[in-house]
Design a protein around this motif. Sequence first.
Motif: not given
Length: 213
Positions: A134-144, A155-159, A180-185, A191-195
């Motif tokens: 969602d858009n909120k995560l795209r504002d906070q993180y740029d890589t997963v 590795r993937f870009d979140m765009l 999933l490891f979400l890497q902040g901008k 880094v935040v992890m979700r499973t």
Amino acid sequence: MQATSAIAGLMFALSAGSALADPIALVLDKSEGVDVSAFTELMPGDVVDLGATGHVDLLDYSACQEVRIQAGVLKVSSEGYTAEGSEQKVLRAGNCLQADSGTDSEKADKGLTVTLRGLTLENKKAASLMLRFDNKLRDQYDTVFVSFGGGEPKRFDMLDNILTDMPNREPEDEAVEVELFLQGKAPDYGVVMRTITIDPVQVGRKTAVVIVK
């Protein structure tokens, strides 16, 4: 199992119009004769004529529900979608991975279980995981980074929406843990992890779509 190149090309192109407007829903399945492709995102301004008996199954992004629209005309706007002369039925809750999902509010590695369901089209042999952020995560993180069963993360870009092949499973009755490891901008870089747990192979859609919030 591997995703077909046709689906891969379609999936990575799904967000091409996101700069103009936010998508409202994703077509998961449709009846013969309905002029829309499975795994197409519906954008404001789209109109789908279902005729007298046709139907589409949608993943409603805002409600995180899978719904069936039967007959009539489906119209999409920036506020959502409307169905004229149609019957609507909620099929099931969607796969929605939220920060507050799970039972322990103090842990960041909360997750959900995804069951694959069958798709009755030509691409039914695909075995893929699609992630939509969602858009909120795209504002906070740029890589997963996506890891299956403790394997090397990809590795993937979140765009864009992400499509990644499911791993081979031997035997097929075993579940697969997805991290999933979400890497902040910058300058945070936190880094935040979700499973996610992918259920054992069952009769069902071979492509799992997960909304990450």
